[in-house]
Design a protein around this motif. Structure first.
Motif, PDB file in Angstrom:
ATOM      1  N   LYS A 170      45.539  25.524  42.910  1.00 35.96           N
ATOM      2  CA  LYS A 170      46.147  26.822  43.235  1.00 35.96           C
ATOM      3  C   LYS A 170      45.136  27.832  43.773  1.00 35.96           C
ATOM      4  CE  LYS A 170      49.170  30.385  41.403  1.00 35.96           C
ATOM      5  NZ  LYS A 170      49.973  30.805  40.249  1.00 35.96           N
ATOM      6  N   HIS A 171      43.938  27.855  43.165  1.00 37.41           N
ATOM      7  CA  HIS A 171      42.988  28.928  43.496  1.00 37.41           C
ATOM      8  C   HIS A 171      41.770  28.450  44.295  1.00 37.41           C
ATOM      9  CE1 HIS A 171      45.190  31.747  40.992  1.00 37.41           C
ATOM     10  NE2 HIS A 171      45.243  30.823  40.058  1.00 37.41           N
ATOM     11  N   GLY A 172      41.691  27.136  44.529  1.00 36.74           N
ATOM     12  CA  GLY A 172      40.578  26.612  45.316  1.00 36.74           C
ATOM     13  C   GLY A 172      39.226  26.706  44.637  1.00 36.74           C
ATOM     14  N   ARG A 173      39.246  26.891  43.303  1.00 33.44           N
ATOM     15  CA  ARG A 173      37.990  26.976  42.562  1.00 33.44           C
ATOM     16  C   ARG A 173      38.050  26.023  41.379  1.00 33.44           C
ATOM     17  NH1 ARG A 173      37.773  31.689  39.800  1.00 33.44           N
ATOM     18  NH2 ARG A 173      39.691  32.387  40.798  1.00 33.44           N
ATOM     19  N   LEU A 174      37.024  25.182  41.249  1.00 29.65           N
ATOM     20  CA  LEU A 174      36.994  24.250  40.118  1.00 29.65           C
ATOM     21  C   LEU A 174      36.127  24.858  39.013  1.00 29.65           C
ATOM     22  CD1 LEU A 174      37.786  21.413  39.064  1.00 29.65           C
ATOM     23  CD2 LEU A 174      35.600  20.596  39.977  1.00 29.65           C
ATOM     24  N   VAL A 175      36.753  25.153  37.871  1.00 31.28           N
ATOM     25  CA  VAL A 175      36.034  25.751  36.742  1.00 31.28           C
ATOM     26  C   VAL A 175      36.187  24.831  35.543  1.00 31.28           C
ATOM     27  CG1 VAL A 175      35.809  27.784  35.260  1.00 31.28           C
ATOM     28  CG2 VAL A 175      36.669  28.037  37.598  1.00 31.28           C
ATOM     29  N   SER A 176      35.065  24.458  34.937  1.00 26.15           N
ATOM     30  CA  SER A 176      35.123  23.631  33.735  1.00 26.15           C
ATOM     31  C   SER A 176      35.593  24.499  32.562  1.00 26.15           C
ATOM     32  CB  SER A 176      33.736  23.044  33.449  1.00 26.15           C
ATOM     33  OG  SER A 176      33.786  22.265  32.280  1.00 26.15           O
ATOM     34  N   LEU A 177      36.684  24.081  31.901  1.00 22.89           N
ATOM     35  CA  LEU A 177      37.290  24.896  30.843  1.00 22.89           C
ATOM     36  C   LEU A 177      36.840  24.434  29.452  1.00 22.89           C
ATOM     37  CD1 LEU A 177      40.823  25.263  32.436  1.00 22.89           C
ATOM     38  CD2 LEU A 177      38.934  26.921  32.457  1.00 22.89           C
ATOM     39  N   SER A 178      37.074  25.310  28.473  1.00 25.30           N
ATOM     40  CA  SER A 178      36.495  25.116  27.138  1.00 25.30           C
ATOM     41  C   SER A 178      37.382  24.310  26.196  1.00 25.30           C
ATOM     42  CB  SER A 178      36.219  26.484  26.514  1.00 25.30           C
ATOM     43  OG  SER A 178      35.832  26.323  25.168  1.00 25.30           O
ATOM     44  N   GLU A 179      36.932  23.094  25.883  1.00 28.20           N
ATOM     45  CA  GLU A 179      37.609  22.292  24.862  1.00 28.20           C
ATOM     46  C   GLU A 179      37.419  22.919  23.493  1.00 28.20           C
ATOM     47  OE1 GLU A 179      35.339  20.899  27.012  1.00 28.20           O
ATOM     48  OE2 GLU A 179      36.895  20.188  28.390  1.00 28.20           O
ATOM     49  N   GLN A 180      36.247  23.535  23.278  1.00 22.85           N
ATOM     50  CA  GLN A 180      35.970  24.141  21.971  1.00 22.85           C
ATOM     51  C   GLN A 180      36.965  25.268  21.691  1.00 22.85           C
ATOM     52  OE1 GLN A 180      33.560  22.750  20.063  1.00 22.85           O
ATOM     53  NE2 GLN A 180      34.298  24.017  18.359  1.00 22.85           N
ATOM     54  N   ASN A 181      37.333  25.998  22.722  1.00 24.13           N
ATOM     55  CA  ASN A 181      38.343  27.049  22.609  1.00 24.13           C
ATOM     56  C   ASN A 181      39.637  26.463  22.018  1.00 24.13           C
ATOM     57  OD1 ASN A 181      39.457  29.557  25.081  1.00 24.13           O
ATOM     58  ND2 ASN A 181      40.107  29.238  22.976  1.00 24.13           N
ATOM     59  N   LEU A 182      40.018  25.273  22.509  1.00 26.66           N
ATOM     60  CA  LEU A 182      41.243  24.619  22.026  1.00 26.66           C
ATOM     61  C   LEU A 182      41.044  24.062  20.616  1.00 26.66           C
ATOM     62  CD1 LEU A 182      42.232  22.717  25.306  1.00 26.66           C
ATOM     63  CD2 LEU A 182      43.130  24.899  24.467  1.00 26.66           C
TER      64      LEU A 182
END
Ligand SMILES: *[C@@H]1O[C@H](CO)[C@@H](O)[C@H](O)[C@H]1NC(C)=O
Ligand SMILES: *[C@@H]1O[C@H](CO)[C@@H](O)[C@H](O)[C@H]1NC(C)=O
Length: 342
Positions: A170-182
């Motif tokens: 959707k945004h054309g940006r690849l950002v690694s997201l936080s598993e620890q957050n989950l």
């Protein structure tokens, strides 16, 4: 209909059992190297037991790869970090999934959770249908392979992978997201003792965001929730299930992008997989592990799904596995498929 799947994933063991069996001394050096490569430390009592299992796995690997060279298998296996675990241990540790508990779960269905995609929704051009290969890594929608460590958090890695893909699309940006957050903050899941991708998506939607892996790094254990509202990296508006067959799965991955899927990863052949197209006729649909489906392809006439695992890059084919496609839903890959909307 309500279907809630609990995914427990892999946790390494500290079980100690003594054994009097004789060991093969010609393997002493290999054993030492293997222990140091994977930073294994045992008590004196445990050492010979672990060595015995490891030797059994060495024999299994040798035999499997010999059979491979005779054309009996379509994939090879190799020694890796799981070489000191028995099938039973691995399954016990990995299967935080308990069907009766999952069936009893009171998790509410929200936002079209059971809004299963059906074929009528798809409108594909002939051009699309001709493509025999889809690999969303090429579009830059898939982050590098991560490692869940000694924590049953596969569900969190599967969920971040799917959000990362939709966000990049959707945004054309690849950002690694936080598993620890989950792991810390999704209270419906159980941190390192397993969880649900659907629950993770729901958490991100209700929380109005998730942090990046950089902001909120992975620790492989559950701690208090330290979500930072001033550093939101992605949001989710809902999630959907995909119909339970490989034909729908192919259309969905082609149309949508990377999907969160559950599989049976309990067999020794899977645990020690190296490369080639993975097929094990005994791999049933007893789902116990969550991964990310990033596409499909074909080699030497064999169709496969491209699957990103969360056991680090030293496992399998640089952290990936090619799983048999259109072979009676091997390992139950089409049975529980979910993706977020962003
Ligand atoms: C010990 O291991 C070596 C190397 O794999 C193998 O060639 C040999 O047959 C083994 N010996 C026994 C007694 O199993
Ligand atoms: C699930 O519900 C059944 C029937 O009510 C009960 O016998 C069983 O113990 C429950 N399982 C768990 C894990 O709560």
């Amino acid at each position: 209909m309500k279907f809630v799947l609990f995914l427990g994933c892999v946790v390494l063991s500290t079980l100690a059992v003594a054994s009097g069996s004789t060991l093969n001394s010609t393997l002493d050096e290999d054993w030492k190297n293997w222990k140091s490569e994977y930073e294994k430390q045992y008590t004196e009592d445990e050492e010979s037991y672990r060595r015995m299992i490891w030797e059994d796995n060495m024999r299994y690997i040798k035999q499997h790869n010999q059979e491979y060279s005779m054309g009996k298998h379509t994939f090879t296996v190799e020694m890796n970090q799981f070489g000191d675990l028995t099938d039973k241990e691995f399954n016990e540790l990995m299967n935080g999934f308990r069907q009766d508990e999952a069936d009893n779960s009171t998790e509410e269905e929200v936002d079209g959770e059971d809004d299963i995609e059906d074929d009528e929704e798809f409108e594909e051009s002939d051009e699309d249908l001709k493509k025999a290969t889809v690999d969303w890594r090429r579009n830059g929608w898939v982050t590098a392979v991560k490692s869940q460590g000694r924590c049953g958090s596969c569900w969190a890695f599967s969920a971040t992978g799917a959000i990362e893909g939709q966000w990049a699309k959707k945004h054309g940006r690849l950002v690694s997201l936080s598993e620890q957050n989950l792991v810390d903050c999704d209270k419906r899941s159980r941190g390192c003792n397993g969880g649900w991708m659907s629950s993770a998506f729901r958490y991100v939607r209700e929380n109005k965001g998730i942090n990046s892996a950089r902001t909120y790094p992975y620790e492989a254990r559950r701690r208090t929730c330290r979500f930072r509202r001033n550093a939101i990296a992605a949001t989710v508006t809902g999630h959907r299930r995909v119909g339970r067959n490989e034909r729908t799965l192919e259309r969905s991955v082609r149309r949508i992008g990377p999907l969160a899927v559950a599989i049976n990863a309990g067999r020794r052949s899977f645990r020690l997989y190296k490369r080639g197209v993975y097929y094990d006729r005994r791999c049933n649909a007893r789902l116990n592990h969550a991964v990310l489906l990033v596409g499909f392809g074909r080699e030497k006439g064999r169709k496969y799904w491209i699957v990103k695992n969360s056991w680090g890059t030293s496992w399998g084919d640089k952290g990936y596995i090619k799983m048999a496609k259109d072979r009676r839903n091997n390992c139950g890959i089409a049975n529980y498929v979910v993706y977020p909307m962003v």
